[in-house]
Design a protein around this motif. Structure first.
Motif, mmCIF file in Angstrom:
data_model
loop_
_atom_site.group_PDB
_atom_site.id
_atom_site.type_symbol
_atom_site.label_atom_id
_atom_site.label_comp_id
_atom_site.label_asym_id
_atom_site.label_seq_id
_atom_site.Cartn_x
_atom_site.Cartn_y
_atom_site.Cartn_z
ATOM 1 N N GLN A 199 -85.707 -9.257 10.562
ATOM 2 C CA GLN A 199 -85.685 -7.977 9.848
ATOM 3 C C GLN A 199 -84.549 -7.096 10.374
ATOM 4 O O GLN A 199 -83.828 -6.473 9.597
ATOM 5 C CB GLN A 199 -87.030 -7.258 9.988
ATOM 6 N N THR A 200 -84.388 -7.056 11.677
ATOM 7 C CA THR A 200 -83.321 -6.258 12.277
ATOM 8 C C THR A 200 -81.953 -6.769 11.843
ATOM 9 O O THR A 200 -81.078 -5.985 11.455
ATOM 10 C CB THR A 200 -83.426 -6.289 13.819
ATOM 11 N N LEU A 225 -81.215 -8.497 9.158
ATOM 12 C CA LEU A 225 -81.024 -8.218 7.731
ATOM 13 C C LEU A 225 -80.663 -6.758 7.501
ATOM 14 O O LEU A 225 -79.763 -6.452 6.706
ATOM 15 C CB LEU A 225 -82.284 -8.574 6.942
ATOM 16 N N GLU A 226 -81.355 -5.855 8.183
ATOM 17 C CA GLU A 226 -81.077 -4.429 7.994
ATOM 18 C C GLU A 226 -79.672 -4.073 8.475
ATOM 19 O O GLU A 226 -78.947 -3.355 7.792
ATOM 20 C CB GLU A 226 -82.125 -3.589 8.708
ATOM 21 N N ARG A 242 -76.973 -5.115 6.109
ATOM 22 C CA ARG A 242 -76.833 -4.311 4.896
ATOM 23 C C ARG A 242 -75.930 -3.091 5.101
ATOM 24 O O ARG A 242 -75.494 -2.475 4.147
ATOM 25 C CB ARG A 242 -78.203 -3.852 4.407
ATOM 26 N N TYR A 243 -75.683 -2.743 6.371
ATOM 27 C CA TYR A 243 -74.826 -1.595 6.651
ATOM 28 C C TYR A 243 -73.395 -1.902 6.214
ATOM 29 O O TYR A 243 -72.936 -3.035 6.317
ATOM 30 C CB TYR A 243 -74.816 -1.288 8.144
#
Length: 51
Positions: A18-19, A21-22, A25-26
């Motif tokens: 999750q980290t 992936l997030e 996205r930046y």
């Protein structure tokens, strides 16, 4: 006890994914603002969760 260990490793891996992936996205500008290069994302996420 073994089940607890396995479940904790599974949860850590899920949080790592999750980290990563997030952060992925930046935009490059957002990553630059927080002092992270795109190639560092995987290492940062892994270190965070001791993988």
């Amino acid at each position: 006890m073994i089940m607890h260990y396995v479940l904790s490793r599974i949860r850590a891996h899920q949080r790592y994914r999750q980290t990563a992936l997030e952060l992925g996205r930046y935009s490059d500008q957002q990553l630059d603002d927080i002092g992270v290069h795109r190639f560092e994302i995987d290492d940062i996420a892994r270190r965070q969760f001791n993988l």
